[in-house]
Design a protein around this motif. Sequence first.
Motif, PDB file in Angstrom:
ATOM      1  N   GLN A   1      14.462  14.196  -4.374  1.00 23.08           N
ATOM      2  CA  GLN A   1      14.595  14.075  -2.963  1.00 23.08           C
ATOM      3  C   GLN A   1      13.684  13.285  -2.475  1.00 23.08           C
ATOM      4  O   GLN A   1      14.001  12.520  -1.480  1.00 23.08           O
ATOM      5  CB  GLN A   1      14.727  15.266  -2.382  1.00 23.08           C
ATOM      6  N   ASN A   2      12.470  13.302  -2.949  1.00 25.18           N
ATOM      7  CA  ASN A   2      11.296  12.403  -2.676  1.00 25.18           C
ATOM      8  C   ASN A   2      11.772  10.797  -2.598  1.00 25.18           C
ATOM      9  O   ASN A   2      11.534  10.239  -2.040  1.00 25.18           O
ATOM     10  CB  ASN A   2       9.977  12.629  -3.209  1.00 25.18           C
ATOM     11  N   ASP A   3      12.293  10.750  -4.065  1.00 29.03           N
ATOM     12  CA  ASP A   3      12.676   9.510  -4.369  1.00 29.03           C
ATOM     13  C   ASP A   3      13.785   8.993  -3.496  1.00 29.03           C
ATOM     14  O   ASP A   3      13.635   7.714  -3.029  1.00 29.03           O
ATOM     15  CB  ASP A   3      12.948   9.254  -5.854  1.00 29.03           C
ATOM     16  N   GLU A   4      14.744   9.700  -3.270  1.00 26.72           N
ATOM     17  CA  GLU A   4      15.726   9.332  -2.433  1.00 26.72           C
ATOM     18  C   GLU A   4      15.440   8.920  -1.101  1.00 26.72           C
ATOM     19  O   GLU A   4      15.853   8.175  -0.201  1.00 26.72           O
ATOM     20  CB  GLU A   4      16.919  10.480  -2.253  1.00 26.72           C
ATOM     21  N   LEU A   5      14.615   9.922  -0.365  1.00 26.44           N
ATOM     22  CA  LEU A   5      13.808   9.615   1.048  1.00 26.44           C
ATOM     23  C   LEU A   5      13.070   8.518   1.010  1.00 26.44           C
ATOM     24  O   LEU A   5      13.438   7.477   2.065  1.00 26.44           O
ATOM     25  CB  LEU A   5      13.171  10.883   1.400  1.00 26.44           C
ATOM     26  N   THR A   6      12.388   8.255   0.021  1.00 27.06           N
ATOM     27  CA  THR A   6      11.407   7.099   0.234  1.00 27.06           C
ATOM     28  C   THR A   6      12.230   5.749  -0.247  1.00 27.06           C
ATOM     29  O   THR A   6      11.970   4.543   0.763  1.00 27.06           O
ATOM     30  CB  THR A   6      10.111   7.309  -0.799  1.00 27.06           C
ATOM     31  N   PHE A   7      12.746   5.638  -1.074  1.00 28.65           N
ATOM     32  CA  PHE A   7      13.386   4.322  -1.454  1.00 28.65           C
ATOM     33  C   PHE A   7      14.904   3.953  -1.214  1.00 28.65           C
ATOM     34  O   PHE A   7      15.300   2.829  -1.362  1.00 28.65           O
ATOM     35  CB  PHE A   7      12.926   4.204  -2.994  1.00 28.65           C
TER      36      PHE A   7
ATOM     37  N   ALA B   1      14.509   5.599   3.786  1.00 29.62           N
ATOM     38  CA  ALA B   1      13.655   5.083   4.761  1.00 29.62           C
ATOM     39  C   ALA B   1      13.752   3.780   4.670  1.00 29.62           C
ATOM     40  O   ALA B   1      14.135   3.049   3.738  1.00 29.62           O
ATOM     41  CB  ALA B   1      12.281   5.715   4.222  1.00 29.62           C
ATOM     42  N   THR B   2      13.552   3.094   5.986  1.00 29.37           N
ATOM     43  CA  THR B   2      13.538   1.687   5.810  1.00 29.37           C
ATOM     44  C   THR B   2      12.045   1.123   5.954  1.00 29.37           C
ATOM     45  O   THR B   2      11.102   1.881   6.313  1.00 29.37           O
ATOM     46  CB  THR B   2      13.934   1.057   7.130  1.00 29.37           C
ATOM     47  N   GLY B   3      11.855  -0.207   6.000  1.00 25.79           N
ATOM     48  CA  GLY B   3      10.492  -0.662   5.826  1.00 25.79           C
ATOM     49  C   GLY B   3       9.446  -0.408   6.817  1.00 25.79           C
ATOM     50  O   GLY B   3       8.250   0.002   6.339  1.00 25.79           O
ATOM     51  N   ASN B   4       9.689  -0.250   8.138  1.00 23.04           N
ATOM     52  CA  ASN B   4       8.795   0.114   9.206  1.00 23.04           C
ATOM     53  C   ASN B   4       8.510   1.775   9.468  1.00 23.04           C
ATOM     54  O   ASN B   4       7.938   2.231  10.269  1.00 23.04           O
ATOM     55  CB  ASN B   4       9.260  -0.425  10.368  1.00 23.04           C
TER      56      ASN B   4
ATOM     57  N   VAL C   1       7.237  12.870   3.164  1.00 21.00           N
ATOM     58  CA  VAL C   1       7.607  12.965   4.399  1.00 21.00           C
ATOM     59  C   VAL C   1       7.760  11.841   5.091  1.00 21.00           C
ATOM     60  O   VAL C   1       7.006  10.734   5.149  1.00 21.00           O
ATOM     61  CB  VAL C   1       6.348  13.926   5.380  1.00 21.00           C
ATOM     62  N   ILE C   2       8.891  11.548   5.599  1.00 21.58           N
ATOM     63  CA  ILE C   2       9.473  10.226   6.143  1.00 21.58           C
ATOM     64  C   ILE C   2       9.695  10.499   7.817  1.00 21.58           C
ATOM     65  O   ILE C   2      10.330  11.310   8.192  1.00 21.58           O
ATOM     66  CB  ILE C   2      10.669   9.531   5.494  1.00 21.58           C
ATOM     67  N   VAL C   3       9.089   9.660   8.711  1.00 20.39           N
ATOM     68  CA  VAL C   3       9.116   9.623   9.990  1.00 20.39           C
ATOM     69  C   VAL C   3      10.311   8.458  10.232  1.00 20.39           C
ATOM     70  O   VAL C   3       9.665   7.249  10.086  1.00 20.39           O
ATOM     71  CB  VAL C   3       7.959   9.655  10.807  1.00 20.39           C
TER      72      VAL C   3
ATOM     73  N   VAL D   1      -6.347  20.071   5.007  1.00 22.69           N
ATOM     74  CA  VAL D   1      -5.685  19.192   4.015  1.00 22.69           C
ATOM     75  C   VAL D   1      -5.935  17.520   4.400  1.00 22.69           C
ATOM     76  O   VAL D   1      -5.419  17.297   5.427  1.00 22.69           O
ATOM     77  CB  VAL D   1      -4.389  19.477   3.604  1.00 22.69           C
ATOM     78  N   GLU D   2      -6.122  16.709   3.542  1.00 29.30           N
ATOM     79  CA  GLU D   2      -6.367  15.378   3.780  1.00 29.30           C
ATOM     80  C   GLU D   2      -4.950  14.739   3.585  1.00 29.30           C
ATOM     81  O   GLU D   2      -4.317  15.096   2.570  1.00 29.30           O
ATOM     82  CB  GLU D   2      -7.427  14.679   2.945  1.00 29.30           C
ATOM     83  N   ILE D   3      -4.391  13.854   4.510  1.00 31.03           N
ATOM     84  CA  ILE D   3      -3.136  13.224   4.389  1.00 31.03           C
ATOM     85  C   ILE D   3      -3.155  11.945   4.368  1.00 31.03           C
ATOM     86  O   ILE D   3      -3.983  11.081   5.249  1.00 31.03           O
ATOM     87  CB  ILE D   3      -2.314  13.818   5.704  1.00 31.03           C
ATOM     88  N   ASP D   4      -2.673  11.213   3.415  1.00 33.59           N
ATOM     89  CA  ASP D   4      -2.439   9.737   3.634  1.00 33.59           C
ATOM     90  C   ASP D   4      -1.164   9.407   4.225  1.00 33.59           C
ATOM     91  O   ASP D   4      -0.102   9.933   4.142  1.00 33.59           O
ATOM     92  CB  ASP D   4      -2.387   9.163   1.958  1.00 33.59           C
ATOM     93  N   TYR D   5      -1.081   8.243   5.151  1.00 33.23           N
ATOM     94  CA  TYR D   5      -0.085   8.054   5.640  1.00 33.23           C
ATOM     95  C   TYR D   5       0.121   6.344   5.854  1.00 33.23           C
ATOM     96  O   TYR D   5      -1.146   5.686   5.825  1.00 33.23           O
ATOM     97  CB  TYR D   5       0.222   8.378   6.991  1.00 33.23           C
ATOM     98  N   LEU D   6       1.247   5.660   5.678  1.00 34.90           N
ATOM     99  CA  LEU D   6       1.427   4.213   5.728  1.00 34.90           C
ATOM    100  C   LEU D   6       2.811   3.985   6.062  1.00 34.90           C
ATOM    101  O   LEU D   6       3.581   5.117   5.835  1.00 34.90           O
ATOM    102  CB  LEU D   6       0.890   3.499   4.593  1.00 34.90           C
ATOM    103  N   GLN D   7       3.100   2.704   6.230  1.00 28.54           N
ATOM    104  CA  GLN D   7       4.607   2.257   6.418  1.00 28.54           C
ATOM    105  C   GLN D   7       5.158   2.299   4.868  1.00 28.54           C
ATOM    106  O   GLN D   7       4.525   1.787   4.147  1.00 28.54           O
ATOM    107  CB  GLN D   7       4.708   0.889   7.176  1.00 28.54           C
TER     108      GLN D   7
END
Length: 578
Positions: free
Chosen positions: A477-483, A486-489, A503-505, A536-542
């Motif tokens: 599901q992680n692969d499915e959501l991310t690639f 989700a879209t680029g932005n 986690v995808i917003v 918990v430290e969280i990384d986030y990016l587009q």
Amino acid sequence: MAFDGIVVANLVCELNKTILNSKISKIAQPETDELLFTLKGQNGQFRLAMSASASLPFLYLTKQNKPSPLTAPNFCMVLRKHIANGRIIGITQPDLERIIQFEIEHLDELGDLCHKKLIIELMGKHSNIIFCKEDGTIIDSIKHVSAQISSVREVLPGRMYFIPDTTHKKNPLTVSQEDFLQTVCEKPEPIAKAIYTSYTGISPSIANEICFRAGVDGDFSMSSLHEDEKLHLFHNFDWFMTDIKEEHFSPNIMYKGKEPVEFASLPYTSYEEYTVTNYDSISEVLETYYASRNIYTRIRQKSSDLRRIVTTALERNRKKFLLQQKQLKDTEKREKYRIYGELLNTYGYHLESGAKKLEALNYYTNEMITIPLDDQLSASENAKKYFDRYGKLKRTYEALTTLIEETKNEITHLESIATALDIAVSEDDLVQIKEELIEFGYIRKKRGDKKAKIKSKPFHYISSDGFHIYVGKNNYQNDELTFKFATGNDWWFHAKGMPGSHVIVKTEGEELPDRTFEEAGRLAGFYSKGRDNDKVEIDYLQKKNVKKPNKSAPGFVVYYTNYSLTIQPDISGIEQLS
């Protein structure tokens, strides 16, 4: 969880207001240790569920029905014979014991009015449902207890029913100040333990709550308190008992995230880290709590085989990783052997036959070193021997470097599967995890097995600002959501340096407010290995900056530029849609 005397008192109070004087219209025994009564009275129709399960005893009103076996068990038949169409005329609790006694009025075979007692004992592994005559003679019980099982009390037809007083506890509802101070002070145990071992119906959590309200440490002894502190402790104990006597109940469940961890009939002030949900009915609390706990318990049971497979594979790979690291450390001396060979080729021409060592200048460090020699070999042969050692260690180093990276990736992959098992909330979630274990060879696929139909979907939340947030439950599901989803932005979140969900917003082309960033970070922290940490430290990016290496395991990604935030992994207040 404590089904203590206070919860029972709350339950008796509720039952007296709802089902007293109700007629017993149906009696069923859906499980070997469980009964379900259908009751009809002035307040309408009710179902009363009760269980003498050793692991999960309960009694509460419910709207749920359960299928019964085609042939009723003996105990059920006995109850039907005696009290079918009987009327409940009394519901009591002796002292503050974990016991509820139903007095039932019915007509016997001759049409004469009779009275029977149905006694439900909610005492953990000693729980039982006992059916008695008015004088206390046992007619039957859902569990028979012989002298071989218990030396304290037999529960068999024909024996007299009594409540065994094995702990000599007192009724806390009738305790005076003098008695409280004398009883608790005499015990050399910690204050909280002295309270719950002295009085019936008080659980350790209640004893600690009383101490907390009084501002004393329940782990200290009474001798550590001043007289005014002891008095203040009694007053808090007495106020607690007054709430029970005056039926000032406030049924509630305490949640850690979405998992229920405790229920109570009075408000707790000592569980500040938990989210408290209040209810109007203790039956609703018990039914909600047990239903929720059953979900977590059932999933943990269903996933036990998968957990064992993952745990075994993790242990094996961690041992392999340590061994490979040790072997890698042994290859560090390879450069020394190369230098020995070079120096022997450089200075060995004047070496005497049979020499056991060579003193030479190391032109790399400009220091003198001693090279051990085999006195049976010439200088060139000794040099060749050292070069051979160097070559072997170099090849070992190169092979181990690759193997260590593979083992490390396998450990990371297995840890991510272990985290997915912790996140799973349904059997459908486990199906997808099992498919991943089959694909990577941890589970052998049986001949003829078809690929399982995947029904599991990612968690779906909506932020306080209306943005949709999706959380993967496992690596697929992680692969499915991310690639794929989700879209680029869109924004991508993940706990830093540990296994966890992607986690995808979804931005829909809009700029995210700070509150949505914070809520998505909390979700990423909660659905990770660090969910029990304070921070918990969280990384986030587009999403467009997240890449997947070729031939990498599902869920594995790389990124080189990101933002970070530190959050508490608490998702209370974030609305879940599915």
